[in-house]
Design a protein around this motif. Structure first.
Motif, mmCIF file in Angstrom:
data_model
loop_
_atom_site.group_PDB
_atom_site.id
_atom_site.type_symbol
_atom_site.label_atom_id
_atom_site.label_comp_id
_atom_site.label_asym_id
_atom_site.label_seq_id
_atom_site.Cartn_x
_atom_site.Cartn_y
_atom_site.Cartn_z
ATOM 1 N N THR A 6 12.350 39.656 17.339
ATOM 2 C CA THR A 6 13.519 39.730 18.305
ATOM 3 C C THR A 6 14.685 38.518 17.953
ATOM 4 O O THR A 6 15.678 38.397 18.579
ATOM 5 N N GLY A 7 14.029 37.604 16.909
ATOM 6 C CA GLY A 7 14.672 36.549 16.528
ATOM 7 C C GLY A 7 16.087 36.712 15.779
ATOM 8 O O GLY A 7 16.225 37.727 15.290
ATOM 9 N N ASP A 8 16.984 35.822 15.598
ATOM 10 C CA ASP A 8 18.086 35.809 14.808
ATOM 11 C C ASP A 8 17.539 35.901 13.336
ATOM 12 O O ASP A 8 16.925 35.064 12.784
ATOM 13 N N LEU A 9 18.139 36.871 12.887
ATOM 14 C CA LEU A 9 17.577 37.219 11.573
ATOM 15 C C LEU A 9 17.973 36.302 10.616
ATOM 16 O O LEU A 9 17.281 36.142 9.525
ATOM 17 N N SER A 10 19.198 35.496 10.747
ATOM 18 C CA SER A 10 19.626 34.515 9.796
ATOM 19 C C SER A 10 18.769 33.496 9.841
ATOM 20 O O SER A 10 18.430 32.466 8.926
ATOM 21 N N GLU A 11 18.180 33.052 11.093
ATOM 22 C CA GLU A 11 17.232 31.931 10.930
ATOM 23 C C GLU A 11 15.929 32.155 10.185
ATOM 24 O O GLU A 11 15.434 31.519 9.597
ATOM 25 N N ILE A 12 15.555 33.490 10.388
ATOM 26 C CA ILE A 12 14.432 33.855 9.659
ATOM 27 C C ILE A 12 14.711 33.774 8.210
ATOM 28 O O ILE A 12 13.973 33.284 7.318
ATOM 29 N N HIS A 13 16.036 34.230 7.459
ATOM 30 C CA HIS A 13 16.386 34.027 6.368
ATOM 31 C C HIS A 13 16.233 32.473 5.731
ATOM 32 O O HIS A 13 15.822 32.344 4.825
ATOM 33 N N ARG A 14 16.712 31.644 7.018
ATOM 34 C CA ARG A 14 17.022 30.460 6.635
ATOM 35 C C ARG A 14 15.598 29.624 6.236
ATOM 36 O O ARG A 14 15.232 28.677 5.512
ATOM 37 N N GLU A 15 14.442 30.277 6.740
ATOM 38 C CA GLU A 15 12.989 29.854 6.783
ATOM 39 C C GLU A 15 12.822 30.009 5.471
ATOM 40 O O GLU A 15 12.066 29.268 4.680
ATOM 41 N N MET A 16 12.960 31.368 5.032
ATOM 42 C CA MET A 16 12.465 31.834 3.600
ATOM 43 C C MET A 16 13.371 31.090 2.369
ATOM 44 O O MET A 16 12.755 30.707 1.410
ATOM 45 N N ASP A 17 14.691 31.091 2.945
ATOM 46 C CA ASP A 17 15.291 30.563 1.675
ATOM 47 C C ASP A 17 15.142 29.112 1.535
ATOM 48 O O ASP A 17 15.265 28.574 0.481
ATOM 49 N N THR A 18 14.673 28.506 2.532
ATOM 50 C CA THR A 18 14.341 26.948 2.413
ATOM 51 C C THR A 18 13.112 26.804 1.823
ATOM 52 O O THR A 18 12.928 26.262 0.592
ATOM 53 N N HIS A 19 11.784 27.413 2.286
ATOM 54 C CA HIS A 19 10.633 27.250 1.906
ATOM 55 C C HIS A 19 10.239 27.839 0.402
ATOM 56 O O HIS A 19 9.528 27.457 -0.435
ATOM 57 N N PHE A 20 10.592 29.104 0.338
ATOM 58 C CA PHE A 20 10.242 29.867 -0.827
ATOM 59 C C PHE A 20 11.470 29.926 -2.072
ATOM 60 O O PHE A 20 11.145 29.034 -2.892
ATOM 61 N N TRP A 21 12.511 30.298 -1.641
ATOM 62 C CA TRP A 21 13.751 30.255 -2.824
ATOM 63 C C TRP A 21 14.112 28.828 -2.918
ATOM 64 O O TRP A 21 14.369 28.714 -4.221
ATOM 65 N N GLY A 22 14.460 28.237 -1.958
ATOM 66 C CA GLY A 22 14.859 26.834 -2.252
ATOM 67 C C GLY A 22 13.934 25.973 -2.942
ATOM 68 O O GLY A 22 14.072 25.232 -4.184
ATOM 69 N N THR A 23 12.579 25.924 -2.711
ATOM 70 C CA THR A 23 11.586 25.052 -3.392
ATOM 71 C C THR A 23 11.377 25.603 -4.622
ATOM 72 O O THR A 23 11.304 24.745 -6.034
ATOM 73 N N LEU A 24 11.413 27.230 -4.835
ATOM 74 C CA LEU A 24 11.235 27.590 -6.326
ATOM 75 C C LEU A 24 12.400 27.295 -7.260
ATOM 76 O O LEU A 24 12.608 27.045 -8.403
ATOM 77 N N ASP A 25 13.703 27.280 -6.477
ATOM 78 C CA ASP A 25 15.015 26.784 -7.318
ATOM 79 C C ASP A 25 14.734 25.278 -7.921
ATOM 80 O O ASP A 25 14.963 25.038 -9.091
ATOM 81 N N VAL A 26 14.108 24.541 -6.954
ATOM 82 C CA VAL A 26 13.844 23.046 -7.550
ATOM 83 C C VAL A 26 12.937 23.045 -8.600
ATOM 84 O O VAL A 26 13.142 22.480 -9.463
ATOM 85 N N ILE A 27 11.789 23.840 -8.497
ATOM 86 C CA ILE A 27 10.852 23.883 -9.480
ATOM 87 C C ILE A 27 11.314 24.352 -10.827
ATOM 88 O O ILE A 27 11.308 24.022 -12.019
ATOM 89 N N ARG A 28 12.335 25.539 -10.964
ATOM 90 C CA ARG A 28 12.900 25.995 -11.906
ATOM 91 C C ARG A 28 13.687 24.919 -12.524
ATOM 92 O O ARG A 28 13.718 25.101 -14.050
ATOM 93 N N GLN A 29 14.534 24.410 -12.026
ATOM 94 C CA GLN A 29 15.339 23.507 -12.556
ATOM 95 C C GLN A 29 14.752 22.247 -12.875
ATOM 96 O O GLN A 29 15.105 21.723 -13.979
ATOM 97 N N PHE A 30 13.569 21.807 -12.329
ATOM 98 C CA PHE A 30 12.922 20.527 -12.959
ATOM 99 C C PHE A 30 11.831 20.815 -14.107
ATOM 100 O O PHE A 30 11.305 20.100 -14.608
ATOM 101 N N ALA A 31 11.523 22.245 -14.135
ATOM 102 C CA ALA A 31 10.334 22.593 -15.126
ATOM 103 C C ALA A 31 10.905 21.948 -16.424
ATOM 104 O O ALA A 31 9.907 21.444 -17.232
ATOM 105 N N PRO A 32 12.059 22.191 -17.148
ATOM 106 C CA PRO A 32 12.362 21.505 -18.298
ATOM 107 C C PRO A 32 12.199 20.208 -18.560
ATOM 108 O O PRO A 32 11.883 19.716 -19.540
ATOM 109 N N VAL A 33 12.638 19.389 -17.397
ATOM 110 C CA VAL A 33 12.630 18.271 -17.223
ATOM 111 C C VAL A 33 10.870 17.788 -17.520
ATOM 112 O O VAL A 33 10.891 16.717 -18.477
ATOM 113 N N LEU A 34 10.073 18.115 -16.720
ATOM 114 C CA LEU A 34 8.660 18.053 -16.778
ATOM 115 C C LEU A 34 8.265 18.222 -17.959
ATOM 116 O O LEU A 34 7.292 17.581 -18.699
#
Length: 241
Positions: free
Chosen positions: A90-118
């Motif tokens: 019943t929650g706001d779907l945009s808030e659920i997206h924000r959770e997934m966008d932060t923890h999954f997609w956002g973290t994965l984005d950081v990893i993908r960008q820093f992988a060549p640095v590492l």
């Protein structure tokens, strides 16, 4: 793995567990820590080894800019997160997206960008701060636990994919810590400084998974059993039993 030899990048460094990671790394003798936050002006570290960086997990351009700036990083700590308390049904779907966008997609984005640095720094290491809620759901945690479950298995996936470049990937799991994100939780909370202490000790020992507290150890041990009794209790808490 000698922690003091690393140059670190910590997301969500302005408060809570992220801030404690920065402080613990400094105490262990690292020469530089990039402290990342959406608003770097809120960072407050009295140490010239700390370099503030703007980073918003929902802003891809800021992630690219951070990786382009911090080209000497050998230890990436993915700590930044959000908890909306949104109901899955019943929650706001945009808030659920924000959770997934932060923890999954956002973290994965950081990893993908820093992988060549590492990779350019002989592999280095990645630490993902996860949660006991990666393994179960509780009332009010549906969106958060779903996102953390995705982040947990993403951690396992990138560990395998980055093995060829000798990047060490560690997942850190804990219950409730005494931070702002758990302010509404009335149960027992651990000292947030325990999280970086256990994590960095685990890096030194070569531990790919670190269980910080007894509650999380209990949850992990229960996974092999029948989940029905546990979720029957959850149903009663919701008033549906």
């Amino acid at each position: 793995m000698i922690v003091s030899d690393h140059i670190a990048f910590v997301t969500g460094a302005n408060r809570g567990i992220g801030r404690q990671f920065v402080l613990e790394l400094l105490d262990r003798g690292v020469s530089k820590v990039y402290a990342a936050a959406r608003r770097p002006e809120t960072l407050n570290f009295d140490d010239d080894r700390v370099y503030p960086v703007r980073l918003d997990l929902l802003d891809h351009d800021s992630v690219v800019a951070a990786a382009s700036t911090a080209t000497d990083v050998t230890l990436l700590v993915n700590n930044a997160g959000v908890s909306t308390g949104a109901s899955l049904v019943t929650g706001d779907l945009s808030e659920i997206h924000r959770e997934m966008d932060t923890h999954f997609w956002g973290t994965l984005d950081v990893i993908r960008q820093f992988a060549p640095v590492l990779a350019s720094r002989n592999g280095g290491a990645i630490v993902n701060v996860l949660s006991a809620l990666s393994w179960f759901a509780a009332p009010g945690s549906g969106a958060y636990s779903s996102a953390k479950a995705a982040e947990w298995n993403m951690t396992n996936g990138v560990r395998l994919e980055l093995a060829s470049q000798e990047t060490f990937v560690q997942g850190v799991l804990l219950g409730a810590a005494d931070t702002d994100i758990a302010a509404g939780y009335d149960g027992p909370k651990i000292d947030p400084r325990d999280v970086p202490r256990r994590s960095l000790d685990g890096l030194a020992d070569g531990s790919i998974e670190v269980i910080v507290d007894d509650w999380t150890a209990m949850v992990k041990a229960s996974l092999a059993g029948d989940p029905a009794p546990f979720y029957a209790q959850m149903t009663e808490l919701l008033g549906a039993g």
